[in-house]
Design a protein around this motif. Structure first.
Motif, PDB file in Angstrom:
ATOM      1  N   LYS A  80      42.754  -6.508 -13.738  1.00 22.72           N
ATOM      2  CA  LYS A  80      41.711  -5.870 -14.561  1.00 22.72           C
ATOM      3  C   LYS A  80      40.331  -6.412 -14.204  1.00 22.72           C
ATOM      4  N   LEU A  81      40.257  -7.725 -14.007  1.00 20.19           N
ATOM      5  CA  LEU A  81      38.973  -8.339 -13.639  1.00 20.19           C
ATOM      6  C   LEU A  81      38.461  -7.750 -12.330  1.00 20.19           C
ATOM      7  N   ASP A  82      39.350  -7.629 -11.380  1.00 21.20           N
ATOM      8  CA  ASP A  82      38.997  -7.143 -10.051  1.00 21.20           C
ATOM      9  C   ASP A  82      38.553  -5.684 -10.093  1.00 21.20           C
ATOM     10  N   ALA A  83      39.273  -4.895 -10.900  1.00 18.97           N
ATOM     11  CA  ALA A  83      39.012  -3.449 -10.921  1.00 18.97           C
ATOM     12  C   ALA A  83      37.813  -3.087 -11.807  1.00 18.97           C
ATOM     13  N   SER A  84      37.363  -4.032 -12.643  1.00 21.36           N
ATOM     14  CA  SER A  84      36.290  -3.695 -13.593  1.00 21.36           C
ATOM     15  C   SER A  84      34.963  -3.505 -12.866  1.00 21.36           C
ATOM     16  N   GLU A  85      34.068  -2.805 -13.533  1.00 22.94           N
ATOM     17  CA  GLU A  85      32.714  -2.634 -12.987  1.00 22.94           C
ATOM     18  C   GLU A  85      31.719  -3.083 -14.035  1.00 22.94           C
ATOM     19  N   GLY A  86      30.600  -3.576 -13.576  1.00 22.59           N
ATOM     20  CA  GLY A  86      29.547  -3.967 -14.512  1.00 22.59           C
ATOM     21  C   GLY A  86      29.746  -5.365 -15.079  1.00 22.59           C
TER      22      GLY A  86
END
Ligand SMILES: C[S@@+](CC[C@H](N)C(=O)[O-])C[C@H]1O[C@@H](n2cnc3c(N)ncnc32)[C@H](O)[C@@H]1O
Length: 347
Positions: A80-86
């Motif tokens: 989730k951390l990797d895929a998140s934006e912003g």
């Protein structure tokens, strides 16, 4: 599964609120200051009055050492951390329950260990991390939370802030959902902190020249909060106000009964901190909403013991009957055995 943090001793009250909202609590994951529940698709995300913060997609991690806990947390959230934006903010904390404080230094160590792992293995994501104090309460962001519940157990969550049915964003950006209020030596009472916190949650505060009535105003903390923002205040209380509120040029003090007083025109703000039974305060709000006497409101409801918490549902029923969607009921950090209802009647 969503986790809900609350003050120690209020877990049972939050459980009741979750059940009434249609969520199914997993009692095996209940801890001091934490309730965990499943919310079926199609059911609005609950916003319990006695929960200060939510942890969406919560995961439980066990580990004998701080290093093992940190590795477990990273394994649970890496994708989730990797895929998140912003931007995202991070809170490694303990719950507000009795006995949790002894874990505070371990939480500090866990935070530093996580920092190291993030910088090593999740460089790109690390660069998007910001301090929560640099963001405004209504800003979009992800919230990374790690709550230590035992020396060998944490609950973690990495989630994007999403609007509740009321439009307010959850999770909160503040640690434990508690927005700090700066002390003010000039304020006539510490009750001033409650309304200041309510303005932050509401995302709106009185503006210059707006009309405010403050019911149950003495000694004047809430009136002070509006006056210092340039608003015009009508304070209703038979008791005396203290300086600098007493005699203020934009204040009129009416020594009348707050529950029967009626405004002559629609006001921008209803503030009410009068001491009364919950039902009495709730019917006051009901009448004000029915007559459309205010655009925004902050109303504090006070409980005696733990027998009247069901009044929160009556409060919600009033909001729904009067068509107020943009409202919340919360036990604020500065609230004692109270909840504060805040909302916008219109935009
Ligand atoms: C908790 S204090 C309010 C503190 C205030 N918000 C502040 O920040 O300083 C409650 C107040 O409610 C007032 N009160 C209680 N019943 C009232 C009534 N029926 N009409 C007007 N004021 C009332 C009391 O006199 C008391 O001053």
């Amino acid at each position: 599964m969503i986790g809900f943090l609350c003050r120690g001793g209020f877990e049972g009250v939050v459980s009741g609120e979750l059940a009434r909202a249609g969520a199914r609590e997993d009692r095996s994951l209940a801890r001091a200051g934490l309730a965990v529940a499943e919310v079926a698709e199609g059911i609005a995300r609950p916003d319990p009055a006695f929960a200060s913060q939510s942890l969406p997609s919560i995961e439980r991690v066990e580990g004998e050492s701080v290093a093992a806990l940190a590795r477990g947390v990273i394994a649970a959230t890496r994708e989730k951390l990797d895929a998140s934006e912003g931007a995202w903010v991070q809170h490694v904390l303990v719950t507000e329950a009795e006995g949790s404080r002894s874990l505070a230094s371990r939480a500090g160590l866990l935070g530093r260990t996580l920092d190291g792992l993030l910088k090593e293995g999740l460089r790109r994501a690390s660069k998007r991390r910001v301090s929560w104090e640099t963001l405004a309460p209504g800003d979009a962001a992800h919230v990374f939370q790690v709550a230590l519940t035992r020396r060998d157990e944490v609950f973690c969550s990495f989630a994007k802030r999403e609007p509740l049915a009321s439009g307010f964003l959850e999770p909160s950006l503040a640690p434990l959902g508690r927005w700090p209020v700066a002390a003010c030596r000039e304020a006539p009472s510490s009750a001033f902190r409650k309304v200041e916190e309510a303005y932050v949650l509401l995302g709106r505060e009185p503006k210059e020249n707006e009309s405010v009535c403050d019911l149950g105003a003495a000694p004047g903390g809430w009136s002070f909060s509006a006056l210092r923002r340039g608003a015009r205040v009508t304070a209703v209380d038979r008791a005396e106000l203290l300086p600098p509120v007493r005699g203020h040029e934009r204040l009129s003090h009416l020594k009348k009964d707050a529950f029967s007083w009626e405004p002559e025109e629609r006001l921008d703000w209803l503030l009410c901190d009068a001491i009364a039974a919950p039902e009495k305060t709730i019917s006051l709000l009901d009448r004000w909403l029915e007559r459309d006497w205010c655009r925004r409101f902050v109303v504090n409801v006070k409980f005696k013991g733990n027998e009247s918490y069901g009044a929160v549902e009556k409060l919600r029923a009033v909001l729904s009957r009067r068509g107020v969607v943009r409202a919340r009921v919360k036990q604020l950090g500065s609230d004692k055995n109270e909840v504060t209802c805040l909302g916008h009647r219109s935009s």
